[in-house]
Design a protein around this motif. Structure first.
Motif, mmCIF file in Angstrom:
data_model
loop_
_atom_site.group_PDB
_atom_site.id
_atom_site.type_symbol
_atom_site.label_atom_id
_atom_site.label_comp_id
_atom_site.label_asym_id
_atom_site.label_seq_id
_atom_site.Cartn_x
_atom_site.Cartn_y
_atom_site.Cartn_z
ATOM 1 N N SER A 32 0.917 -1.149 0.197
ATOM 2 C CA SER A 32 0.019 0.079 -0.002
ATOM 3 C C SER A 32 0.899 1.247 -0.145
ATOM 4 C CB SER A 32 -0.711 -0.056 1.127
ATOM 5 O OG SER A 32 -1.791 -1.202 1.303
ATOM 6 N N ALA A 33 1.950 1.241 0.732
ATOM 7 C CA ALA A 33 2.897 2.434 0.836
ATOM 8 C C ALA A 33 3.440 2.731 -0.400
ATOM 9 C CB ALA A 33 3.889 2.005 2.015
ATOM 10 N N GLY A 34 3.949 1.454 -1.048
ATOM 11 C CA GLY A 34 4.585 1.517 -2.424
ATOM 12 C C GLY A 34 3.437 2.129 -3.573
ATOM 13 N N LEU A 35 2.320 1.864 -3.526
ATOM 14 C CA LEU A 35 1.271 2.433 -4.320
ATOM 15 C C LEU A 35 1.341 3.923 -4.257
ATOM 16 C CD1 LEU A 35 -1.520 -0.342 -4.165
ATOM 17 C CD2 LEU A 35 -0.040 0.010 -6.045
ATOM 18 N N PHE A 36 1.081 4.278 -2.963
ATOM 19 C CA PHE A 36 1.135 5.704 -2.833
ATOM 20 C C PHE A 36 2.526 6.453 -3.196
ATOM 21 C CE2 PHE A 36 -2.493 4.865 0.281
ATOM 22 C CZ PHE A 36 -3.212 5.781 -0.052
ATOM 23 N N CYS A 37 3.690 5.895 -3.055
ATOM 24 C CA CYS A 37 4.943 6.360 -3.385
ATOM 25 C C CYS A 37 4.954 6.298 -4.985
ATOM 26 C CB CYS A 37 6.020 5.469 -3.061
ATOM 27 S SG CYS A 37 6.108 5.500 -1.027
ATOM 28 N N PHE A 38 4.424 5.469 -5.599
ATOM 29 C CA PHE A 38 4.454 5.356 -6.945
ATOM 30 C C PHE A 38 3.787 6.751 -7.573
ATOM 31 C CE2 PHE A 38 2.817 3.967 -11.265
ATOM 32 C CZ PHE A 38 3.817 3.737 -11.689
ATOM 33 N N PHE A 39 2.604 7.116 -6.761
ATOM 34 C CA PHE A 39 1.926 8.470 -7.158
ATOM 35 C C PHE A 39 2.678 9.548 -7.113
ATOM 36 C CE2 PHE A 39 -2.193 11.026 -6.646
ATOM 37 C CZ PHE A 39 -2.437 10.696 -8.031
ATOM 38 N N LEU A 40 3.954 9.543 -6.494
ATOM 39 C CA LEU A 40 4.904 10.601 -6.438
ATOM 40 C C LEU A 40 5.101 11.082 -7.827
ATOM 41 C CD1 LEU A 40 7.191 9.614 -3.491
ATOM 42 C CD2 LEU A 40 5.772 11.510 -3.631
ATOM 43 N N GLN A 41 5.246 10.084 -8.834
ATOM 44 C CA GLN A 41 5.424 10.251 -10.254
ATOM 45 C C GLN A 41 4.610 11.206 -10.775
ATOM 46 O OE1 GLN A 41 8.086 9.127 -11.851
ATOM 47 N NE2 GLN A 41 8.759 7.686 -10.491
ATOM 48 N N ALA A 42 3.081 11.473 -10.472
ATOM 49 C CA ALA A 42 2.224 12.381 -10.954
ATOM 50 C C ALA A 42 2.556 13.729 -10.249
ATOM 51 C CB ALA A 42 0.780 11.773 -10.567
ATOM 52 N N GLY A 43 2.830 13.653 -8.904
ATOM 53 C CA GLY A 43 3.226 14.772 -8.241
ATOM 54 C C GLY A 43 4.382 15.667 -8.610
ATOM 55 N N PHE A 44 5.193 14.871 -9.098
ATOM 56 C CA PHE A 44 6.496 15.684 -9.752
ATOM 57 C C PHE A 44 6.250 15.928 -11.145
ATOM 58 C CE2 PHE A 44 9.124 12.840 -6.560
ATOM 59 C CZ PHE A 44 9.930 14.237 -6.191
ATOM 60 N N GLY A 45 5.599 15.175 -11.952
ATOM 61 C CA GLY A 45 5.026 15.697 -13.188
ATOM 62 C C GLY A 45 4.273 16.944 -13.391
ATOM 63 N N LEU A 46 3.147 17.156 -12.314
ATOM 64 C CA LEU A 46 2.481 18.150 -12.439
ATOM 65 C C LEU A 46 3.330 19.503 -11.803
ATOM 66 C CD1 LEU A 46 -0.854 16.737 -10.627
ATOM 67 C CD2 LEU A 46 -0.555 17.594 -13.131
ATOM 68 N N LEU A 47 4.318 19.357 -10.898
ATOM 69 C CA LEU A 47 4.921 20.504 -10.305
ATOM 70 C C LEU A 47 5.792 20.928 -11.414
ATOM 71 C CD1 LEU A 47 6.281 22.142 -8.003
ATOM 72 C CD2 LEU A 47 7.558 20.279 -7.227
ATOM 73 N N GLU A 48 6.540 19.896 -11.986
ATOM 74 C CA GLU A 48 7.522 20.379 -13.046
ATOM 75 C C GLU A 48 6.876 20.945 -14.330
ATOM 76 O OE1 GLU A 48 9.923 17.024 -13.798
ATOM 77 O OE2 GLU A 48 10.353 16.825 -11.827
ATOM 78 N N ALA A 49 5.616 20.400 -14.655
ATOM 79 C CA ALA A 49 5.188 20.757 -15.921
ATOM 80 C C ALA A 49 4.564 22.178 -15.631
ATOM 81 C CB ALA A 49 3.932 19.973 -16.523
ATOM 82 N N GLY A 50 3.753 22.554 -14.441
ATOM 83 C CA GLY A 50 3.406 23.926 -13.930
ATOM 84 C C GLY A 50 4.517 24.923 -14.032
ATOM 85 N N ALA A 51 5.354 24.617 -13.410
ATOM 86 C CA ALA A 51 6.901 25.470 -13.230
ATOM 87 C C ALA A 51 7.487 26.101 -14.411
ATOM 88 C CB ALA A 51 7.749 24.639 -12.191
ATOM 89 N N LEU A 52 7.182 25.260 -15.660
ATOM 90 C CA LEU A 52 7.804 25.677 -17.005
ATOM 91 C C LEU A 52 7.051 26.310 -17.828
ATOM 92 C CD1 LEU A 52 9.107 21.938 -17.864
ATOM 93 C CD2 LEU A 52 10.411 23.579 -16.488
ATOM 94 N N ARG A 53 7.619 26.786 -18.991
ATOM 95 C CA ARG A 53 6.754 27.550 -19.890
ATOM 96 C C ARG A 53 5.658 26.389 -20.673
ATOM 97 N NH1 ARG A 53 12.184 30.724 -21.800
ATOM 98 N NH2 ARG A 53 12.928 28.572 -21.070
#
Length: 382
Positions: A86-107
């Protein structure tokens, strides 16, 4: 039956003790008859509870001590597996968090490219970690006699061809760590690295560099582990390593186009701050099991340990966000409240507790470790 009689005796002793000192013989006989009647009803009920479908009375089953201990051990193992998966599944969702953070920070023109890189980090990372990464990390005896620099001694760990069934949950949890380390670096080299070059870097970092470094600290054969170095949740093996890789990548590639005008740095505005904030919330959610799940269990003493680390990680983010918000409000910084400052502070506060979360107090994280991490981050940034 003996226990039943003792129970009845214990129930009626107070009543019998309250009888007159010279009871009437008839009253005693009546009470004895009443007790016998109740005993017959209880016996009949007991027989009905222990009868099978054919009406044959079964003997009550008793469990010996060894069977009981084996059952408890199995339940603990299964509980640990469920928690770590279960913890691994939530940690895998970190990929989505990094993607949204980085995409929003760029042009806006580069948002699609960075999301593709984050997506392929998970894919390429899974392939190389399955083929040889896990073997380089944990493919050694694990008893202190193996290679202190790298795994790979046990050929059965390559492609998981001969690993114990109880080890699959460890592979899954370690894979999401490996995929995360590549994603952390993608933001540092965004908008200025070719896709093919990034894929090569992602494969090497996830499949070779990170597994060897994690072997040093998390395998019983690793030399840092033998030295007694503590890195409970990857402050060194994940975040420090990815930070060094990000620094080297940014140093080799140089600044983004438009970052410097006439030799002076300028701020490149993020195209979607709301996307960044959503990404931080997802990262916050994933960070809690990232740290709390690093004990690879939740039973025994780890029950309290896991809950304490979850609280510590949450409060580290809270403290870091508040300190960063106030720090950005200072006249010689932004001079106003900034969501960008707060978001970076939240992440800095949680990252700062990764290595030490198992051995420090919550108050130390809240009042000292997280605030100092924020001040150091913004101090180096300027």
């Amino acid at each position: 039956m003996r226990k039943l009689l003792l129970l009845l005796l214990a129930m009626y002793v107070p009543y019998l003790c309250a009888l007159p000192s010279a009871p009437n013989q008839a009253n005693l006989e009546a009470r004895v008859a009443l007790l016998e009647e109740k005993l017959s009803h209880i016996t009949a009920l007991r027989r009905s509870l222990h009868q099978d479908g054919n009406g044959t009375e079964e003997e009550p089953a008793y469990v010996d001590q060894q069977t009981f201990e084996d059952t408890v051990s199995t339940l603990r193992l299964e509980t640990d597996h469920v928690w770590i998966l279960s913890a691994g599944l939530f940690c895998f969702f970190l990929q989505a968090g990094f993607g949204l953070l980085e995409a929003g920070a760029l042009r806006a023109k580069n948002a699609k490219n960075i999301m593709l890189k984050n997506l392929m980090d998970a894919c390429v990372g899974g392939v190389v970690y399955y083929l040889f990464g896990y073997a380089f990390a944990y493919g050694s005896p694990g008893d202190g006699t193996g290679n202190a620099f790298s795994g790979g001694e046990s050929s059965g760990y390559f492609m998981l061809v001969d690993v114990a069934g109880e080890e699959y949950y460890i592979f899954f949890f370690q894979y999401v760590f490996a995929a995360t380390i590549a994603t952390i670096v993608s933001g540092a080299v965004a908008e200025r690295i070719q896709f093919k070059a990034y894929m090569i870097y992602s494969a090497v970092l996830t499949g070779i560099v990170y597994p060897i470094c994690s072997h040093w600290i998390w395998s019983s054969d690793g030399f840092l582990n033998k030295w007694g170095v503590i890195d409970y949740a990857g402050g060194g093996a994940v975040h420090a390593l990815s930070g060094v890789a990000a620094f080297m990548g940014a140093l080799a590639l140089g600044p983004r186009i438009g970052k410097f005008v006439d030799g002076k740095p300028v701020d490149l505005a993020a195209h979607n701050v709301s996307m960044m904030a959503l990404g931080v919330f997802i990262l916050w959610l994933g960070f809690i099991p990232f740290n709390a799940g690093s004990g690879v269990g939740i039973t025994g003493f780890l029950t309290t340990q896991t809950a304490r680390i979850a609280v510590m990680t949450t409060l580290g983010g809270c403290s870091g966000g508040c300190v960063a918000l106030l720090y950005g409000w200072l006249p010689w910084q932004m001079g106003h409240f900034s969501i960008e400052y707060a978001m970076n502070g939240i992440l800095a506060g949680m990252v700062s507790v990764c290595s030490c979360c198992a051995v420090v107090k919550i108050w130390a994280v809240f009042w000292f470790i997280a605030p100092v991490a924020v001040v150091v981050y913004y101090g180096l940034l300027k």
